[in-house]
Design an enzyme around this catalytic site. Structure first.
Site, short mmCIF file in Angstrom:
data_model
loop_
_atom_site.label_atom_id
_atom_site.label_comp_id
_atom_site.label_asym_id
_atom_site.label_seq_id
_atom_site.Cartn_x
_atom_site.Cartn_y
_atom_site.Cartn_z
N ALA A 110 -3.81 -39.18 -13.47
CA ALA A 110 -4.17 -38.27 -12.38
C ALA A 110 -3.96 -36.83 -12.84
O ALA A 110 -3.30 -36.58 -13.85
CB ALA A 110 -3.32 -38.54 -11.16
N LYS A 111 -4.52 -35.91 -12.13
CA LYS A 111 -4.24 -34.48 -12.36
C LYS A 111 -4.62 -33.74 -11.11
O LYS A 111 -5.46 -34.19 -10.33
CB LYS A 111 -5.07 -33.97 -13.54
CG LYS A 111 -4.53 -32.70 -14.15
CD LYS A 111 -3.24 -32.98 -14.91
CE LYS A 111 -3.10 -32.14 -16.14
NZ LYS A 111 -2.26 -32.82 -17.14
#
Ligand code: GLU
Length: 421
Positions: A110-111
């Site tokens: 994720a980011k």
């Protein structure tokens, strides 16, 4: 860093997909799996108001993107930067999936982040922004779902506000909901230095394996933040000489080696390299093309592209940042025999110790610094050896090898779980 390098010409996601596509071709991945893995799974865009110190309100935009969660909860940093975009978050989330897989962590990728210049905000504005953004993305984050961490423009204090905001919503402390926290609230020993430490462990071993003596090797480091400043010290401790560094204001060069203690002191006082008189000033392009043994780009993505790749003179490049060398430059540098230690392997130390932090928080049982660092070393060395062995066996660059190992693991997890319904 100093802004002499042209802006990337392609979207960050298309660069990440190009690397994935090449790997999928090499692995003969079937079309359905390929279609699933080349897109992000889930993305949330939020626009939210923040009260500024003068009583006015500003609306900020933020993102949280989860690329894949087949191997475990999503994991990845939050970036506060004026150039942050949804496209960047997608690409960086995909890198996180491969990074967690290549070092064997039970996480997906994720980011996220907020489009802002954190240095232009007061501490209380930054706190209000962080708490409101956390509330907005609390729809999809949490200790079993998606665990944020520091990235560019964020650090332990921002993580503390995130942990507190999520804990206030829950009504009890939820330390495992975020990593990179201060140790006072469940952060791990060794987390702050982990990315730089992991990078120096892999870099020293890779240089030795190729007959390059680390002792006396000359190094240029682009960026002097959480990654660059730490690895400058650790590479020096390994016997190397750091002759050039940069921050966003200036590059510095001193052939006999820079006084790193003086540069740390300057930073601690809130100064920038433009204020420093103890070395020659150099531009960003000059730093990237210095005649050094080792170049560590530890600032932003897309720093070495087809515009400057043929001028790079380093023998080894260790990617402290995510995606600092783009695929066009990769081809040029591989042809010239430059050894590239790829981001998803060499800068994975941060997320490795984030994993240790998450495990310690869940068990409420904390390890001493020595234990954290020795387990980090074990994971980094084992992962490097796996990547190196496959690169040798298949006659491919380390990046291709790391990608093949990572994509295979994620593909296997996705396949064995099956597509629901
Ligand atoms: N932002 C770091 C990275 O790009 C760390 C992510 C984490 O610890 O979750 O790897």
């Amino acid at each position: 860093m100093v802004s002499a390098v042209p802006a990337p010409e392609r979207s960050a996601l298309s660069i990440a997909q190009r690397q994935f596509d090449a790997t999928a071709d090499a692995l003969g991945l079937d079309d359905a799996l390929r279609a699933v893995l080349r897109e992000v799974k889930r993305e949330l865009v939020v626009h939210f108001p923040v009260e500024m110190d003068d009583g006015s309100f500003r609306v900020f935009t933020g993102f949280r993107v989860q690329h894949n969660i087949a191997r475990g909860p999503a994991k990845g940093g939050l970036r506060f930067h004026p150039a942050m975009s949804l496209d960047d978050a997608r690409a960086l989330a995909m890198y996180m999936t491969w990074k967690a897989a290549v070092v064997g962590l039970p996480f997906g990728g994720a980011k996220g982040g907020v489009v802002c210049e954190p240095r232009a905000l007061s501490v209380s504005e930054l706190e209000r922004l962080t708490r409101r953004f956390t509330t907005e993305i609390s729809l999809i984050i949490g200790q079993d779902r998606d665990i944020p961490a520091p990235d560019l423009g964020t650090g332990p204090q921002v993580m503390a506000w995130i942990m507190d905001t999520l804990s206030m919503h829950a009504g009890f402390s939820v330390p495992a909901s975020v990593t990179g926290k201060p140790t006072a609230i469940g952060g791990s020993e060794g987390r702050y230095a982990a990315t730089g430490r992991g990078l120096s462990i892999v870099t020293v071993q890779a240089m030795r394996d190729r007959g390059i003596d680390p002792s006396g090797a000359r190094v240029a480091v682009q960026g002097f933040g959480k990654v660059g400043a730490v690895c400058a010290d650790l590479l020096t401790a390994a016997g190397m000489t750091v002759i050039a560094v940069s921050d966003s204001s200036a590059g510095l060069h001193r052939g006999a080696g820079l006084d790193l203690a003086a540069l740390h002191a300057l930073k601690e006082e809130g100064g920038s390299f433009a204020d420093y008189g103890g070395a020659d000033r150099i531009g960003n392009d000059e730093l990237l093309t210095l005649d050094v043994d080792l170049l560590v780009p530890a600032a932003l993505e897309a720093q070495i592209t087809r515009h400057n790749a043929d001028q790079v003179r380093a023998r080894v490049i260790a990617e402290g940042a995510n995606a600092p060398v783009d695929p066009d430059a990769d081809l040029v540098l591989n042809d010239r025999g430059v050894l590239i230690l790829p981001d998803i392997l060499v800068n994975a130390g941060g997320v490795v110790v984030s994993y240790f932090e998450w495990v310690q928080d869940i068990q409420a049982y904390f390890w001493a610094a020595g234990e954290v660092n020795s387990r980090l070393r074990e994971v980094m060395v084992r992962s490097y050896e796996q990547v190196n062995a496959r690169a040798t066996a298949e006659g491919i660059p380390l990046r291709d090898s790391a990608y093949r190992i990572a994509v295979e693991k994620v593909a296997e997890a996705t396949e064995v779980r099956g597509i629901y319904p």
